[in-house]
Scaffold this motif. Structure first.
Motif, mmCIF file in Angstrom:
data_model
loop_
_atom_site.group_PDB
_atom_site.id
_atom_site.type_symbol
_atom_site.label_atom_id
_atom_site.label_comp_id
_atom_site.label_asym_id
_atom_site.label_seq_id
_atom_site.Cartn_x
_atom_site.Cartn_y
_atom_site.Cartn_z
ATOM 1 N N UNK A 112 0.849 -1.202 0.000
ATOM 2 C CA UNK A 112 0.000 0.000 0.000
ATOM 3 C C UNK A 112 0.883 1.251 0.000
ATOM 4 N N UNK A 113 1.889 1.249 0.870
ATOM 5 C CA UNK A 113 2.803 2.400 0.956
ATOM 6 C C UNK A 113 3.539 2.607 -0.361
ATOM 7 N N UNK A 114 3.986 1.505 -0.984
ATOM 8 C CA UNK A 114 4.692 1.609 -2.270
ATOM 9 C C UNK A 114 3.766 2.198 -3.339
ATOM 10 N N UNK A 115 2.505 1.741 -3.338
ATOM 11 C CA UNK A 115 1.536 2.244 -4.325
ATOM 12 C C UNK A 115 1.315 3.745 -4.138
ATOM 13 N N UNK A 116 1.086 4.155 -2.889
ATOM 14 C CA UNK A 116 0.892 5.580 -2.605
ATOM 15 C C UNK A 116 2.112 6.384 -3.041
ATOM 16 N N UNK A 117 3.274 5.833 -2.768
ATOM 17 C CA UNK A 117 4.521 6.548 -3.074
ATOM 18 C C UNK A 117 4.691 6.758 -4.576
ATOM 19 N N UNK A 118 4.427 5.704 -5.367
ATOM 20 C CA UNK A 118 4.595 5.826 -6.812
ATOM 21 C C UNK A 118 3.539 6.729 -7.425
ATOM 22 N N UNK A 119 2.322 6.667 -6.895
ATOM 23 C CA UNK A 119 1.277 7.564 -7.406
ATOM 24 C C UNK A 119 1.640 9.019 -7.087
ATOM 25 N N UNK A 120 2.194 9.233 -5.883
ATOM 26 C CA UNK A 120 2.626 10.582 -5.510
ATOM 27 C C UNK A 120 3.740 11.068 -6.430
ATOM 28 N N UNK A 143 4.663 4.401 6.721
ATOM 29 C CA UNK A 143 6.081 4.190 7.056
ATOM 30 C C UNK A 143 6.377 4.635 8.487
ATOM 31 N N UNK A 144 5.697 5.689 8.952
ATOM 32 C CA UNK A 144 5.893 6.141 10.335
ATOM 33 C C UNK A 144 5.396 5.078 11.317
ATOM 34 N N UNK A 145 4.236 4.499 11.011
ATOM 35 C CA UNK A 145 3.664 3.469 11.879
ATOM 36 C C UNK A 145 4.538 2.220 11.888
ATOM 37 N N UNK A 146 5.124 1.912 10.723
ATOM 38 C CA UNK A 146 6.002 0.737 10.608
ATOM 39 C C UNK A 146 7.394 0.989 11.195
ATOM 40 N N UNK A 147 7.672 2.233 11.575
ATOM 41 C CA UNK A 147 8.992 2.628 12.086
ATOM 42 C C UNK A 147 10.099 2.348 11.062
ATOM 43 N N UNK A 148 9.735 2.500 9.778
ATOM 44 C CA UNK A 148 10.709 2.345 8.687
ATOM 45 C C UNK A 148 11.328 3.713 8.432
ATOM 46 N N UNK A 149 12.412 4.013 9.133
ATOM 47 C CA UNK A 149 12.951 5.376 9.156
ATOM 48 C C UNK A 149 13.404 5.857 7.784
ATOM 49 N N UNK A 150 14.109 4.992 7.035
ATOM 50 C CA UNK A 150 14.680 5.432 5.758
ATOM 51 C C UNK A 150 13.577 5.762 4.749
ATOM 52 N N UNK A 151 12.608 4.864 4.595
ATOM 53 C CA UNK A 151 11.506 5.152 3.668
ATOM 54 C C UNK A 151 10.670 6.341 4.147
#
Length: 683
Positions: A112-120, A143-151
């Motif tokens: 879902x995050x990847x899809x949002x990112x590419x659409x953005x 990404x904030x909820x997942x604590x994925x800092x780099x993404x």
């Protein structure tokens, strides 16, 4: 007949049912193989573009026909990624939308995050900044909820660029600053450079020039320490941005120095003509503003030629405006007007309002006849641009505010739910405590009675053991005396007699010799018998004289007779029980007794093994059964088990309990023969 028909139908339905499942499996395997083939074509460097286009179309159809699995979604994302890089926007939009739909169905937050990112990214590319901002915000939350800092930092970086593009420089500063603090502690040096560079540009627009030069210099330091950038030239870009900053401050000489440093990169023109054209145009414009006409207007024309090849409307408009300014400054109004009109024409074709604003401004200066008209158009469009910029800022702030408001509502709901949960837990604990207190009182009375009974038993046993110690000591002394009498008295005399008989060996008659031999053999036999008796008396088995061993033996025999479980036991005869403190013996006996009771009550065992062993320092007790077992990690243990642990601890011993469900239980207890604490108690 009817039964036979039904049976036949059942067999047919089962046959076709099995065939159908088999066909489905084969079909899915075939689809998967085909998909792997098409993905191989897409990833191949040798494949033709036409083959890749067909492969994408076929791969998309296959993925849409397959189940919504994690693997198939990952494959779909790979296709979306390829479509984005190929700029096949129609296919990209449909594929990314399908990926988003499937990811939402499966609650696959990563895709879902990847899809949002590419659409953005797509909306940012086509300058639809509102939509881009919305999708970046959605990706940011995941990404904030997942604590994925780099993404998370990557999203903040791109969101900052979008905010800069609509003039929301304060919002951009906040997003980019968050990204900077994450990237500076990571190994993502290229991302750190991009963030520092963008912060420098934002502070330039905010006219905070000290901060701008600070961040541009930091970006320059980062890129200088990175050896390989492939065909990218970030050092030249940094010098261009620093030069532009000085140009904005009207520090033209400093600007010229930095533009010239950027142009020293010999490979820049070939690898990055865009940056090369910017440096040429900026250098020419800085010289123009500082009244330094070196290489002018050639630098302007060189930049314009590069920009015409790149077909970038904004840069082409900018070059024509600068050339118009050059000719205006040297007094060639004809060429100034000509290039101003070119800039205005291209700006209208580009349909980019900013280009039109700059072109109208220059036209109003050089075209005296239409100056008022161009000025009015300039003011009108500029005002509308400012209004639109404010609207965009407001929309961004509204989106941000709504998100924060929703977040705050969620926090409020969570807090209310938490308070309700706390109230329920407290009520439950109070009720449970009342029940436990009542039950504990009854159990405490029972335990007090058992403890009193156990104390009485221990006192009796202690007395028995003390009496037995006195008896054992007397018996030991008596045995020792008898052994000494036998060894030193009888054996001594017998030994003397044998010596006397040996002295008669001088008689040589046959009968004397024969008789002497018989007597000597007899004496040797008597001597050996007496020696064995003496040794046996001195080392009489402790099992026969020690009351503790007898008590343990009786306990195990009672267990055998009273219960169905088969009992096998072994008591080491070499343990010197006289040296074992009475308190150790008492606790060891009680632990064994408690262990057997637990087995009888709960284990449902068929076989029990008991071993008692010892060495110079410790005695060991092992109790093992093949019963139902239990979970040794559970916090609450039975009273019996607690007593065993407590008694072992009182003796400064070690208890090791191992058990598994339906695999029985093994308890190994190690007790020291003597401890300082126990010796003190006995004294």
């Amino acid at each position: 007949m009817k039964r036979k028909t039904i049976l036949t139908l059942l067999i047919i339905s089962l046959f076709f049912g099995c065939s159908k499942r088999k066909l489905d499996t084969v079909s899915e395997k075939t689809a998967s193989d085909s998909l792997n083939y098409y993905m191989g074509v897409l990833n191949s460097k040798r494949a033709l573009n036409s083959d890749k286009t067909k492969a994408i179309s076929s791969a998309l159809k296959i993925v849409e026909s397959l189940k919504n699995t994690s693997r198939n979604r990952d494959t779909l994302f790979s296709i979306v990624y390829i479509l984005y890089n190929n700029q096949d926007w129609n296919s990209f939009n449909s594929a990314s939308q399908y990926l988003l739909k499937q990811s939402i169905k499966a609650n696959d937050s990563i895709n879902m995050a990847k899809s949002y990112r590419f659409k953005a990214n797509y909306f940012k590319r086509i300058q639809s900044y509102d939509s881009s901002f919305i999708y970046y915000r959605k990706a940011e939350k995941i990404y904030y909820k997942k604590k994925d800092k780099i993404n998370y930092a990557n999203i903040l970086f791109n969101k900052g660029i979008v905010q800069s593009s609509v003039g929301d420089f304060l919002g951009a500063e906040l997003s980019l600053s968050k990204a900077y603090y994450i990237f500076k502690d990571s190994n993502e040096k290229d991302k750190l450079y991009g963030t520092l560079n963008q912060l420098g540009l934002v502070y330039t627009e905010l006219k905070e020039y000290d901060k701008a030069i600070l961040f541009h210099n930091k970006a320059l330091d980062v890129v200088k320490n990175i050896k390989s950038w492939n065909r990218e030239h970030p050092v030249a870009i940094c010098y261009n941005n620093i030069g532009y900053l000085y140009l904005r401050q009207k520090k033209f000489n400093e600007a010229i120095v930095n533009f010239e440093l950027g142009l020293k990169d010999n490979l820049l023109a070939e690898d990055d003509p865009d940056t090369y054209g910017c440096l040429l145009d900026n250098l020419a414009y800085s010289r123009l503003k500082s009244n330094n006409y070196k290489d002018l207007p050639k630098l302007f024309y060189d930049a314009l030629e590069i920009r015409n090849k790149l077909d970038d409307y904004t840069y082409i408009v900018g070059s024509n405006i600068h050339i118009s300014e050059y000719y205006q400054k040297i007094g060639n109004n004809k060429l100034a007007l000509e290039y101003s009109e070119k800039a205005l024409k291209i700006a209208k074709e580009s349909k980019i309002p900013v280009n039109l604003v700059f072109a109208l401004k220059q036209a109003s200066i050089v075209d005296k006849a239409k100056s008022i008209y161009y000025s009015e158009q300039y003011i009108k469009i500029n005002d509308s641009l400012q209004i639109e910029e404010r609207k965009s800022k407001d929309r961004f702030n509204k989106i941000q505010f709504e998100t924060d408001e929703i977040k705050q509502e969620n926090v409020g709901l969570a807090e209310r739910n938490r308070n309700l949960l706390y109230a329920f837990i407290i009520t439950f604990i109070i009720v449970a405590l009342l029940f436990v207190v009542r039950a504990q009182r009854a159990r405490t009375r029972e335990l007090l009675y058992k403890q009193a009974q156990q104390k009485a038993n221990e006192d009796i046993y202690n007395l028995m053991m003390s009496q037995q110690a006195i008896i054992d000591e007397s018996r030991s002394k008596e045995k020792k005396r008898l052994a000494q009498d036998l060894h030193d008295g009888v054996l001594g005399r017998m030994f003397g007699l044998r010596l006397n008989l040996d002295s008669l060996n001088s008689n040589t008659d046959e009968e004397s010799v024969k008789k002497r031999t018989e007597l000597l053999n007899e004496l040797k036999t008597i001597e050996q018998d007496i020696r064995e008796i003496s040794h046996d008396l001195n080392r009489e088995k402790q099992v026969l004289i020690n009351n503790f061993v007898s008590i343990v033996h009786n306990l195990l025999e009672e267990q055998k007779n009273a219960h169905e479980a088969n009992v096998t036991y072994y008591i080491d005869n070499d343990v010197v029980w006289d040296k074992v403190a009475n308190a150790i013996k008492i606790n060891m006996y009680r632990i064994l007794q408690e262990g057997l009771q637990n087995i009888n009550k709960y284990a449902n065992a068929k076989n029990i093994i008991v071993e008692v062993k010892g060495d110079k320092e410790n005695v060991y007790l092992k109790i093992q059964d093949d019963g139902v077992g239990f979970d040794v990690n559970r916090k609450s243990k039975g009273i019996g088990m607690q007593n065993m642990i407590s008694r072992t601890s009182d003796c400064n011993g070690i208890i090791d309990i191992s058990s598994k469900k339906n695999e029985g239980t093994k308890i190994v207890i190690t007790l020291p023969i003597e401890t300082k604490q126990l010796i003190t108690e006995e004294q």
